[in-house]
Scaffold this active site. Structure first.
Site, PDB file in Angstrom:
ATOM      1  N   LYS A 249     -76.553 -16.786  51.432  1.00 16.83           N
ATOM      2  CA  LYS A 249     -76.410 -18.033  50.655  1.00 16.83           C
ATOM      3  C   LYS A 249     -76.497 -17.716  49.154  1.00 16.83           C
ATOM      4  O   LYS A 249     -75.718 -18.244  48.357  1.00 16.83           O
ATOM      5  CB  LYS A 249     -77.489 -19.042  51.081  1.00 16.83           C
ATOM      6  CG  LYS A 249     -77.241 -19.590  52.493  1.00 16.83           C
ATOM      7  CD  LYS A 249     -78.382 -20.416  53.058  1.00 16.83           C
ATOM      8  CE  LYS A 249     -78.088 -20.830  54.497  1.00 16.83           C
ATOM      9  NZ  LYS A 249     -79.156 -21.605  55.144  1.00 16.83           N
TER      10      LYS A 249
ATOM     11  N   ASP B 135     -79.178 -29.775  52.492  1.00 17.32           N
ATOM     12  CA  ASP B 135     -79.064 -29.504  53.932  1.00 17.32           C
ATOM     13  C   ASP B 135     -78.822 -30.796  54.720  1.00 17.32           C
ATOM     14  O   ASP B 135     -78.448 -30.742  55.898  1.00 17.32           O
ATOM     15  CB  ASP B 135     -80.369 -28.873  54.450  1.00 17.32           C
ATOM     16  CG  ASP B 135     -80.226 -27.386  54.744  1.00 17.32           C
ATOM     17  OD1 ASP B 135     -79.092 -26.929  54.997  1.00 17.32           O
ATOM     18  OD2 ASP B 135     -81.257 -26.684  54.722  1.00 17.32           O
TER      19      ASP B 135
ATOM     20  N   GLN C 122     -85.366 -22.802  54.478  1.00 22.23           N
ATOM     21  CA  GLN C 122     -84.766 -22.142  55.642  1.00 22.23           C
ATOM     22  C   GLN C 122     -85.647 -22.380  56.875  1.00 22.23           C
ATOM     23  O   GLN C 122     -86.863 -22.197  56.824  1.00 22.23           O
ATOM     24  CB  GLN C 122     -84.589 -20.638  55.368  1.00 22.23           C
ATOM     25  CG  GLN C 122     -83.806 -19.888  56.426  1.00 22.23           C
ATOM     26  CD  GLN C 122     -82.345 -20.333  56.534  1.00 22.23           C
ATOM     27  OE1 GLN C 122     -81.742 -20.801  55.574  1.00 22.23           O
ATOM     28  NE2 GLN C 122     -81.776 -20.194  57.715  1.00 22.23           N
TER      29      GLN C 122
HETATM   30  N1  GUN Z   1     -81.673 -22.431  60.098  1.00 15.37           N
HETATM   31  C1  GUN Z   1     -80.565 -22.359  60.854  1.00 15.37           C
HETATM   32  N2  GUN Z   1     -79.562 -23.057  60.296  1.00 15.37           N
HETATM   33  C2  GUN Z   1     -80.051 -23.581  59.165  1.00 15.37           C
HETATM   34  C3  GUN Z   1     -79.477 -24.411  58.146  1.00 15.37           C
HETATM   35  O1  GUN Z   1     -78.316 -24.822  58.166  1.00 15.37           O
HETATM   36  N3  GUN Z   1     -80.313 -24.743  57.118  1.00 15.37           N
HETATM   37  C4  GUN Z   1     -81.596 -24.329  57.075  1.00 15.37           C
HETATM   38  N4  GUN Z   1     -82.336 -24.706  56.039  1.00 15.37           N
HETATM   39  N5  GUN Z   1     -82.153 -23.573  58.004  1.00 15.37           N
HETATM   40  C5  GUN Z   1     -81.379 -23.208  59.028  1.00 15.37           C
END
Ligand code: GUN
Length: 291
Positions: free
Chosen positions: A52, A119, A96
Site C-alpha cells: 500500500k 477502508d 490493517q
Molecule cells: N486485512 C485484509 N484486508 C484488509 C483491508 O482491506 N483493509 C484492512 N485495513 N485490513 C485488511
C-alpha cells in the site's frame, strides 16, 4: 474464457490517479496523504501494508506507516487513532486487520473519523453503503465492482452467489451486488459455514464471488457452464520450490474451473491488486472531499 486481469486494470487506475495528482501539484494543491497503522508482526499483513505504501509512492501520494508492537494496548491504539483523526495533513488512514487478541476491533473501527475512513469499515460508512448513499466503499468489494464494470460483465438480473460473510469482503459484496445500478441489480445469495448443500446453490449461480480463504475450495463440478468466477482467496500455502517458501493460492481450482467459466480472476493478479488501487481511489476521494 476471458481472464479478468486485475494487474492490468489496477495499473490503468493507478495511471489515472497519478494523472490527477500531477494536476493537483500543478495547481499548487496538497496531494493526498494516506496513513496505515499496523499492529504486530504478521508477515502477510506487513506485506500488504508495504504494498500500500509503495502504491502511494507510485501515484505521487504522501504516505505514513505507523508500526506498533504486538503488545500494544487498546488505549495506546486509540490514542494513535485520535492523533491521526486530528492531524489535518492526513486525508485518510487504515488500520490493517486482523488486530491482536487484546484489542477490540469494533471499538477501534468506531474510533476512526468517518471522513478519513478510506477502508469504509466504520459503521456509519457501512450503513451509508447499504442505503445507497455516497461513501467510501471497502476496497476489495469496490475493486471487484470496478473489474466487473471495466470488462462490461452483465450483473443485472443475474444470480450472484457470495461465499463467506466476512465484514471486509463477503458481507459488503452481498449488499453491493444487490444494490440498484450497475454493477448490481443481482439476485444475491450469501453463503457461509452453516449453509447446507452449497454445491446445489453454487451450481445455479451466474456469478460466484468466493471469499472463504480455503485453497481450491471451489471445484469444477460446483460451477455451471459460462459462470463468472471471482476468486478473493489469498492463502499462503507452504511450497519449498519457491524462494519465499510459500505460494499464494486462491479459493478456486483454477485449472479446472477456468475451462467452464466465461470470465475468471486469476490468483495472484486478479482481485488482490484491485484492492490497493481502490484504496488509493478512496484516499483521493477523501482529499477531494476535504477541499
Ligand atoms: N486485512 C485484509 N484486508 C484488509 C483491508 O482491506 N483493509 C484492512 N485495513 N485490513 C485488511
Amino acid at each position: 474464457m476471458i481472464l479478468l486481469d486485475g494487474k492490468k486494470v489496477s495499473n490503468d487506475i493507478k495511471n489515472e490517479i497519478a494523472e490527477q495528482v500531477k494536476k493537483m501539484k500543478a495547481n499548487g494543491e496538497k496531494v493526498p496523504h494516506l496513513a496505515a497503522i499496523i499492529v504486530g508482526n504478521d508477515g502477510a499483513s506487513l506485506t500488504y501494508v508495504a504494498s500500500k505504501v509503495k502504491a502511494c509512492e507510485r501515484v505521487g501520494f504522501e504516505s505514513t506507516m505507523v508500526r506498533l508492537s504486538n503488545t500494544t494496548s487498546q488505549v495506546e491504539l486509540l490514542d494513535k487513532i485520535k492523533e491521526l483523526n486530528e492531524n489535518p495533513d492526513i486525508d485518510g488512514f487504515i488500520i490493517q486487520l486482523p488486530l491482536p487478541k487484546q484489542i477490540d476491533t469494533q471499538k477501534v473501527l468506531l474510533a476512526v473519523n468517518p471522513d478519513k475512513d478510506v477502508d469504509g469499515f466504520h459503521p456509519m460508512n457501512f450503513g451509508k453503503m447499504a442505503l445507497d448513499m455516497s461513501t467510501f466503499i471497502p476496497a476489495t468489494p469496490f475493486g471487484i465492482l470496478e473489474l466487473l464494470d471495466r470488462y462490461g460483465v452483465d450483473t443485472q438480473g443475474k444470480h450472484t452467489v457470495v461465499i463467506g460473510r466476512s465484514h471486509i469482503v463477503g458481507r459488503p459484496m452481498s449488499i453491493l451486488m444487490g444494490r440498484k445500478g450497475f454493477p448490481g441489480n443481482s439476485t444475491v445469495t450469501l453463503t457461509h459455514s452453516h449453509t447446507k448443500n452449497i454445491t446445489q446453490i453454487t451450481s445455479q449461480a451466474d456469478i460466484i464471488i468466493s471469499a472463504l480463504g480455503v485453497p481450491n475450495f471451489l471445484k469444477a463440478e460446483m460451477v455451471k457452464d459460462d459462470a463468472v468466477i471471482i476468486d478473493v482467496g489469498i492463502t499462503r500455502v507452504p511450497d519449498d520450490t519457491t524462494e519465499k517458501g510459500y505460494r499464494i493460492t486462491g479459493d478456486v481450482d483454477f485449472e479446472n474451473v477456468s475451462k467452464k467459466a466465461s470470465y475468471i480472476t486469476p490468483v495472484p493478479g486478479g482481485v488482490g491488486p484491485m484492492t490497493i488501487a481502490m484504496l488509493l481511489k478512496n484516499t483521493l476521494l477523501a482529499r477531494e472531499r476535504q477541499m
